[in-house]
Write a protein that holds these residues in place. Structure first.
Motif, PDB file in Angstrom:
ATOM      1  N   GLY A 245       0.727  -1.024   0.345  1.00 49.85           N
ATOM      2  CA  GLY A 245      -0.152   0.361  -0.093  1.00 49.85           C
ATOM      3  C   GLY A 245       1.100   1.410  -0.294  1.00 49.85           C
ATOM      4  N   THR A 246       0.263   2.319   0.313  1.00 52.04           N
ATOM      5  CA  THR A 246       0.965   3.928   0.360  1.00 52.04           C
ATOM      6  C   THR A 246       2.310   3.543   0.952  1.00 52.04           C
ATOM      7  OG1 THR A 246      -1.366   4.414   0.592  1.00 52.04           O
ATOM      8  CG2 THR A 246       0.451   6.072   1.500  1.00 52.04           C
ATOM      9  N   MET A 247       2.361   2.812   2.166  1.00 56.20           N
ATOM     10  CA  MET A 247       3.773   3.161   3.080  1.00 56.20           C
ATOM     11  C   MET A 247       4.233   2.039   2.691  1.00 56.20           C
ATOM     12  SD  MET A 247       2.875   5.324   4.705  1.00 56.20           S
ATOM     13  CE  MET A 247       4.639   5.164   5.807  1.00 56.20           C
TER      14      MET A 247
ATOM     15  N   ASP B  25       1.847  -9.258  -0.981  1.00 52.58           N
ATOM     16  CA  ASP B  25       0.265  -8.462  -0.443  1.00 52.58           C
ATOM     17  C   ASP B  25      -0.766  -9.971  -0.455  1.00 52.58           C
ATOM     18  OD1 ASP B  25      -1.777  -6.876  -0.546  1.00 52.58           O
ATOM     19  OD2 ASP B  25      -0.559  -5.584  -0.713  1.00 52.58           O
ATOM     20  N   THR B  26      -1.464  -9.681  -0.367  1.00 51.12           N
ATOM     21  CA  THR B  26      -3.020 -10.332  -0.621  1.00 51.12           C
ATOM     22  C   THR B  26      -3.064 -11.038  -2.021  1.00 51.12           C
ATOM     23  OG1 THR B  26      -4.414  -8.959   0.332  1.00 51.12           O
ATOM     24  CG2 THR B  26      -3.301 -10.931   1.871  1.00 51.12           C
TER      25      THR B  26
ATOM     26  N   ASN C 252      -4.004  -6.126  -6.272  1.00 48.60           N
ATOM     27  CA  ASN C 252      -2.366  -5.066  -4.894  1.00 48.60           C
ATOM     28  C   ASN C 252      -1.413  -5.185  -5.245  1.00 48.60           C
ATOM     29  OD1 ASN C 252      -5.151  -5.465  -3.775  1.00 48.60           O
ATOM     30  ND2 ASN C 252      -4.880  -6.741  -1.907  1.00 48.60           N
TER      31      ASN C 252
ATOM     32  N   TYR D 231       4.708 -15.856   0.766  1.00 49.66           N
ATOM     33  CA  TYR D 231       5.316 -15.668   2.359  1.00 49.66           C
ATOM     34  C   TYR D 231       6.965 -15.998   2.464  1.00 49.66           C
ATOM     35  CZ  TYR D 231       2.100 -12.816   4.800  1.00 49.66           C
ATOM     36  OH  TYR D 231       1.257 -12.125   5.535  1.00 49.66           O
TER      37      TYR D 231
ATOM     38  N   VAL E  58       0.542  -3.091   6.668  1.00 49.77           N
ATOM     39  CA  VAL E  58      -0.643  -3.819   6.517  1.00 49.77           C
ATOM     40  C   VAL E  58      -1.402  -2.312   7.471  1.00 49.77           C
ATOM     41  CG1 VAL E  58       0.486  -5.718   5.786  1.00 49.77           C
ATOM     42  CG2 VAL E  58      -0.671  -5.451   8.167  1.00 49.77           C
ATOM     43  N   PHE E  59      -3.006  -3.404   7.084  1.00 49.19           N
ATOM     44  CA  PHE E  59      -3.260  -1.981   7.579  1.00 49.19           C
ATOM     45  C   PHE E  59      -3.205  -2.279   9.118  1.00 49.19           C
ATOM     46  CE2 PHE E  59      -6.131  -4.405   4.346  1.00 49.19           C
ATOM     47  CZ  PHE E  59      -6.328  -3.287   3.437  1.00 49.19           C
ATOM     48  N   GLU E  60      -3.388  -1.008   9.538  1.00 47.46           N
ATOM     49  CA  GLU E  60      -3.537  -0.338  11.174  1.00 47.46           C
ATOM     50  C   GLU E  60      -4.747  -1.322  11.851  1.00 47.46           C
ATOM     51  OE1 GLU E  60      -1.335   0.371  12.560  1.00 47.46           O
ATOM     52  OE2 GLU E  60      -1.167   1.612  14.348  1.00 47.46           O
TER      53      GLU E  60
ATOM     54  N   LYS F 245      -2.366  -7.442  12.193  1.00 45.95           N
ATOM     55  CA  LYS F 245      -0.640  -7.716  12.606  1.00 45.95           C
ATOM     56  C   LYS F 245      -0.084  -8.876  13.092  1.00 45.95           C
ATOM     57  CE  LYS F 245      -0.586  -2.370  11.724  1.00 45.95           C
ATOM     58  NZ  LYS F 245       0.405  -2.579  10.826  1.00 45.95           N
TER      59      LYS F 245
ATOM     60  N   ASN G 109       5.563  -1.460  10.673  1.00 39.39           N
ATOM     61  CA  ASN G 109       6.269   0.254  11.142  1.00 39.39           C
ATOM     62  C   ASN G 109       4.619   0.913  11.683  1.00 39.39           C
ATOM     63  OD1 ASN G 109       5.568   2.350   9.143  1.00 39.39           O
ATOM     64  ND2 ASN G 109       3.874   2.201   7.561  1.00 39.39           N
TER      65      ASN G 109
ATOM     66  N   SER H 257       1.461   3.161  13.499  1.00 41.76           N
ATOM     67  CA  SER H 257       1.602   4.313  14.180  1.00 41.76           C
ATOM     68  C   SER H 257       1.730   4.180  15.401  1.00 41.76           C
ATOM     69  CB  SER H 257       1.069   4.844  13.435  1.00 41.76           C
ATOM     70  OG  SER H 257       0.725   4.611  11.989  1.00 41.76           O
TER      71      SER H 257
ATOM     72  N   PHE I 285       8.445   4.467   9.667  1.00 37.78           N
ATOM     73  CA  PHE I 285       8.391   5.759   8.965  1.00 37.78           C
ATOM     74  C   PHE I 285       7.192   6.539   8.806  1.00 37.78           C
ATOM     75  CE2 PHE I 285      11.980   4.180   6.143  1.00 37.78           C
ATOM     76  CZ  PHE I 285      11.703   2.329   6.943  1.00 37.78           C
TER      77      PHE I 285
ATOM     78  N   SER J 216       4.699   9.291   5.818  1.00 38.84           N
ATOM     79  CA  SER J 216       4.008   9.467   4.656  1.00 38.84           C
ATOM     80  C   SER J 216       4.812  10.815   3.667  1.00 38.84           C
ATOM     81  CB  SER J 216       3.002   9.128   4.504  1.00 38.84           C
ATOM     82  OG  SER J 216       1.993   8.502   3.884  1.00 38.84           O
TER      83      SER J 216
HETATM   84  P1  NAD Z   1      -2.816   0.773   2.771  1.00 40.00           P
HETATM   85  O1  NAD Z   1      -4.098   0.584   3.305  1.00 40.00           O
HETATM   86  O2  NAD Z   1      -1.932   1.867   1.935  1.00 40.00           O
HETATM   87  O3  NAD Z   1      -1.976  -0.457   2.902  1.00 40.00           O
HETATM   88  C1  NAD Z   1      -2.118  -1.744   3.514  1.00 40.00           C
HETATM   89  C2  NAD Z   1      -1.471  -2.563   2.206  1.00 40.00           C
HETATM   90  O4  NAD Z   1      -1.525  -4.053   3.126  1.00 40.00           O
HETATM   91  C3  NAD Z   1      -2.588  -2.871   1.403  1.00 40.00           C
HETATM   92  O5  NAD Z   1      -1.965  -2.764   0.162  1.00 40.00           O
HETATM   93  C4  NAD Z   1      -2.854  -4.228   2.040  1.00 40.00           C
HETATM   94  O6  NAD Z   1      -3.644  -5.217   0.322  1.00 40.00           O
HETATM   95  C5  NAD Z   1      -2.130  -5.183   2.217  1.00 40.00           C
HETATM   96  N1  NAD Z   1      -2.351  -6.017   2.751  1.00 40.00           N
HETATM   97  C6  NAD Z   1      -3.427  -6.334   3.701  1.00 40.00           C
HETATM   98  N2  NAD Z   1      -3.271  -7.376   4.778  1.00 40.00           N
HETATM   99  C7  NAD Z   1      -2.780  -8.390   4.295  1.00 40.00           C
HETATM  100  C8  NAD Z   1      -2.121  -8.880   4.549  1.00 40.00           C
HETATM  101  N3  NAD Z   1      -2.590  -9.971   4.896  1.00 40.00           N
HETATM  102  N4  NAD Z   1      -1.250  -9.564   4.091  1.00 40.00           N
HETATM  103  C9  NAD Z   1      -0.294  -8.842   3.111  1.00 40.00           C
HETATM  104  N5  NAD Z   1      -0.597  -7.493   2.535  1.00 40.00           N
HETATM  105  C10 NAD Z   1      -1.732  -7.627   3.497  1.00 40.00           C
HETATM  106  O7  NAD Z   1      -2.235   1.412   4.519  1.00 40.00           O
HETATM  107  P2  NAD Z   1      -0.463   2.659   4.676  1.00 40.00           P
HETATM  108  O8  NAD Z   1      -1.446   3.832   4.914  1.00 40.00           O
HETATM  109  O9  NAD Z   1       0.600   1.958   3.858  1.00 40.00           O
HETATM  110  O10 NAD Z   1      -0.421   2.033   6.136  1.00 40.00           O
HETATM  111  C11 NAD Z   1      -0.054   0.368   6.426  1.00 40.00           C
HETATM  112  C12 NAD Z   1       0.865   0.669   7.403  1.00 40.00           C
HETATM  113  O11 NAD Z   1       1.528   1.661   8.176  1.00 40.00           O
HETATM  114  C13 NAD Z   1      -0.375   0.672   8.984  1.00 40.00           C
HETATM  115  O12 NAD Z   1      -0.217   0.826  10.142  1.00 40.00           O
HETATM  116  C14 NAD Z   1       0.009   2.393   9.328  1.00 40.00           C
HETATM  117  O13 NAD Z   1      -0.922   2.727  10.977  1.00 40.00           O
HETATM  118  C15 NAD Z   1       0.833   2.883   8.981  1.00 40.00           C
HETATM  119  N6  NAD Z   1       2.072   4.556   9.077  1.00 40.00           N
HETATM  120  C16 NAD Z   1       0.429   4.358   8.321  1.00 40.00           C
HETATM  121  C17 NAD Z   1       1.542   5.977   7.264  1.00 40.00           C
HETATM  122  C18 NAD Z   1       0.200   6.893   6.041  1.00 40.00           C
HETATM  123  O14 NAD Z   1       0.285   7.914   6.302  1.00 40.00           O
HETATM  124  N7  NAD Z   1      -0.308   6.172   5.293  1.00 40.00           N
HETATM  125  C19 NAD Z   1       1.954   6.692   8.627  1.00 40.00           C
HETATM  126  C20 NAD Z   1       2.468   6.330   8.812  1.00 40.00           C
HETATM  127  C21 NAD Z   1       2.406   4.604   9.282  1.00 40.00           C
END
Ligand code: NAD
Length: 702
Positions: A303-305, A324-325, A329, A368, A381-383, A388, A408, A410, A432, A434
């Motif tokens: 994802g984003t991070m 990723d899953t 994605n 994996y 992955v999602f928060e 996790k 990662n 937060s 990290f 964003s």
């Molecule tokens: P996101 O939704 O953009 O990406 C999450 C990715 O994880 C998705 O591509 C999803 O398909 C994948 N995923 C979900 N379950 C999975 C699994 N079982 N196996 C493999 N991949 C899986 O989320 P994000 O914004 O990148 O955030 C990710 C983490 O980073 C979170 O813990 C968030 O709190 C943390 N974080 C985010 C930011 C931010 O600004 N976006 C900043 C710092 C930390």
């Protein structure tokens, strides 16, 4: 004889060589050596010209930062540079590497300059809140003209050798053996009977338009370097280069330079600069702990991070496997990475072949098991705690022994995540920001069981991927986000009391924050913070006004920039934020419903409430040992949260305001505002009552 500067004769050319590893800093010893050598050459009939050269990585790289604390030792810069410039025979400098600050000021006190291709030349003092103080403000305009000198000194950006040649800052650029080329040039000068060409004897090109040019720069600096004084002082010094004879200009520069060095702005920049050097000193972490090798990295979540983090490693030449899953994605994640690189290519900061090399280092997979040879795996992955935990159990099963497992997250409790594995000593938080490929900060979260060499490896990783790694302990939000909580709480409460979002953000931006907090929420997504508060509702105050505006926006689906509206609207053609009367009316109606008295806090009150709440939380973090040093907090805020560097970070800023002033204000807020939020931290109280500061507290402990 000096141990760091020597003279050798090449026929009739004296070669003065500075050899003071690692980077030929213009330290007291180097200055003393230069003085000794140039004095010994004075009046020698056998010397027809002099070359100033260096051994090692670079020509004189700059002044000695340590002397900010001790004061400049004798011989001073001016004395030595004057001696060089006074030489009766031509002096040619042989430049290579990074010729900055005092290094460049020395070069322009020489009479001629030859540079190796690839040399970078700059006067970066402004980026430290000071001005060139070894004649730079007087000699540079004389050498290259008013406007180019202003560009260089106000931006602090280095020039390439080619740019320096175009400006007449260097006489020639050579592809190799710059010292040899400088000696050859010195011989030609001697043969042609050419004498010294002293920069100080030149007049400033462009000086007839100086008044307008400098006035225009003042206007520009007021906009682009808001709240800062050093640009104005620099312009005063340059004005003197135009108006005054050289010696008077130098004396004026010296007094201005002393003034800015002592001023808060200069101290603030130095505080952050020296603070960064302390980041690797962690209690319980012996300096000789050996880091683990990280040659392959795995990432979970594209994802984003995850994508941004993958780019960080690929940029450093480290291969990355991303899991990723679903294929969709992965495809989306990789497409975003490519788009980011393409943007760099179109801007010219990356070559197309570099982009391809980096993309080739990133391997997407659904499996994996492909992570089984990674030295480091970063989960993004999602928060969600349950998710996790499930992932860490999986990683425990596939990762090789000794692999570091980073998360990662937060906000989540990493000790709890680590407990899912049979190797909690290998688990660490790698927080990290964003966009991860851009933001400088990396919070390294040391868990209860994290092994010292894992922390050391994380610090090394930060360096490898060119981030500032700050170690924190586990708590909700670590350093940065935990202090954001009370800061945002007050901002939102001000909105409930009748301040508009633009008034709240304006107050914070006038202070110097890169962006007001409400605009930050719009950028990050209003729902993100709201959802973490929903998940933690049982731990939060039972106050119906607590973060209420954000909750309302989430309920309306006005989630910030991604939905085109949030605290602001984003539907103007340039997508800039504009006030949203509907949102403001919604907040007012809610305030009325909840019986929040309307009182329109002043700009000053908004600032004090937001910042003092943040500082008070910082004091708690220090007492709890979550942050090791006050300066660590300052670095987190200056490098990850848009806190103005010229204010040195929140804790340094608190010291400049005075802890007693802040403490008294908090007591006042306890009376006039909601008392549950205004408990002074015991450390703040103690230091305030003792007339002490966070800096003093830190100094006594280290
Ligand atoms: P996101 O939704 O953009 O990406 C999450 C990715 O994880 C998705 O591509 C999803 O398909 C994948 N995923 C979900 N379950 C999975 C699994 N079982 N196996 C493999 N991949 C899986 O989320 P994000 O914004 O990148 O955030 C990710 C983490 O980073 C979170 O813990 C968030 O709190 C943390 N974080 C985010 C930011 C931010 O600004 N976006 C900043 C710092 C930390």
């Amino acid at each position: 004889m000096s141990e760091v500067v020597r003279v050798s004769m090449q026929g009739e050319i004296a070669v003065v060589t500075v050899d003071s590893p690692p980077v030929n800093t213009l330290s007291r010893d180097v200055r003393a050596g230069l003085k000794e050598c140039f004095e010994s050459l004075r009046g020698r009939a056998d010397v027809k010209a002099v070359v100033l050269a260096c051994a090692g990585k670079t020509f004189l790289s700059g002044g000695d930062m340590r002397e900010f604390e001790t004061g400049v030792q004798e011989p001073g810069y001016h004395e030595v540079l004057r001696l060089i410039e006074d030489s009766a025979v031509p002096v040619v400098a042989a430049l290579y590497g990074t010729v900055m600050g005092g290094g460049l000021e020395t070069a322009i006190a020489c009479h001629y300059r030859i540079a190796l291709d690839g040399t970078r030349l700059g006067l970066p003092e402004i980026t430290l809140g000071i001005i060139p103080g070894a004649g730079g403000t007087q000699r540079m305009p004389r050498l290259i003209g008013l406007e180019p000198a202003l560009d260089m000194m106000l931006s602090g950006k280095p020039l390439t050798a080619a740019q320096a040649k175009d400006l007449g800052l260097v006489d020639a650029v050579v592809a190799d053996d710059v010292t040899g080329a400088a000696i050859a040039h010195a011989r030609e000068l001697a043969a042609a009977g050419k004498g010294p060409r002293r920069t100080r004897e030149r007049s400033v090109a462009g000086s007839e338009k100086a008044a307008e040019a400098i006035a225009a720069r003042r206007v520009q600096a007021a906009k682009t370097m808001r709240n800062r004084n050093s640009p104005n002082v620099l312009l005063d010094a340059v004005q003197a280069a135009v108006d005054k004879p050289f010696d008077e200009g130098i004396a004026f520069e010296r007094s201005l330079s002393n003034e800015v060095e002592r001023a808060v702005e200069g101290r603030a920049f130095r505080h952050l600069f020296f603070g960064e050097r302390d980041l690797r000193r962690i209690p319980g972490l012996p300096a000789d702990v050996k880091a683990r090798k990280v040659a392959k990295v795995g990432i979970v979540g594209a994802g984003t991070m995850g994508g941004g983090i993958g780019m960080c490693f690929a940029n450093a030449g480290i291969p990355v496997t991303i899991v990723d899953t679903a294929q969709a994605n992965l495809d989306r994640g990789l497409a975003t990475i490519r788009k980011n690189y393409e943007r760099s290519v179109s801007r010219g900061s990356l070559k197309p072949e570099q982009m391809e090399q980096r993309l080739a280092l990133i391997a997407p997979t659904l499996d994996y098991a492909a992570l089984n040879d990674a030295d480091l795996i970063v989960e993004a992955v999602f928060e969600n705690m349950a998710l996790k935990k499930e992932i860490f159990a999986k990683l425990d099963a596939v990762a090789k022994p000794g692999a570091i497992l980073g998360t990662n997250t937060s906000t989540l409790d990493i000790d709890e995540i680590a407990a899912e594995t049979k190797r909690p000593q290998d688990v660490i938080g790698l927080h990290f920001f964003s966009p991860a490929n851009v933001m400088q900060l990396l919070e390294i979260v040391q868990c209860a069981k994290t092994a010292p060499d894992v922390v050391m490896t994380a610090l090394d990783i930060a360096k490898t991927i060119r981030k500032v790694g700050v170690v924190a302990k586990v708590c909700y939000g670590f350093i940065g986000n935990r202090m954001m909580d009370p800061y945002g709480r007050e901002a939102e409460r001000c909105v409930m009391e009748g301040a508009t979002p633009a008034e709240v953000d304006g107050a914070l931006e006038d202070f110097g924050m890169a962006m007001g907090i409400l605009a930050v929420y719009d950028m990050a997504g209003i729902d993100i913070g709201h959802l973490t508060r929903v998940a933690r509702a049982h731990l939060l105050p039972k106050d119906p006004t607590f973060y209420r505006p954000t909750a309302l926006l989430t309920e309306r689906g006005w989630l910030g920039q991604k939905s085109g509206r949030g605290y602001y609207r984003y539907d103007s053609p340039d997508r800039k934020r504009t006030p949203d009367p509907e949102a403001i009316a919604m907040f007012a109606a809610e305030a009325q419903r909840l019986g929040v008295p309307q009182r329109k806090p002043s700009q000053q009150e908004i600032r004090e409430r937001c910042l003092y709440a943040m500082i008070n939380e910082g004091a708690l973090l220090l007492e709890e040992g979550i942050a090791v040093r006050a300066s660590d907090i300052d670095i987190v805020y200056a490098s990850g949260y848009g806190f103005p560097r010229y204010r040195g970070g929140p804790m340094f800023y608190a010291d400049t305001v005075g802890l007693k002033v802040i403490y008294d204000k908090i007591l006042e807020f306890r009376k006039t505002l909601d008392p549950q939020y205004w408990q002074p931290a015991p450390l703040l109280e103690k230091l305030a009552k003792a007339g002490s500061s966070f800096a003093q507290w830190q100094a006594e402990r280290t």
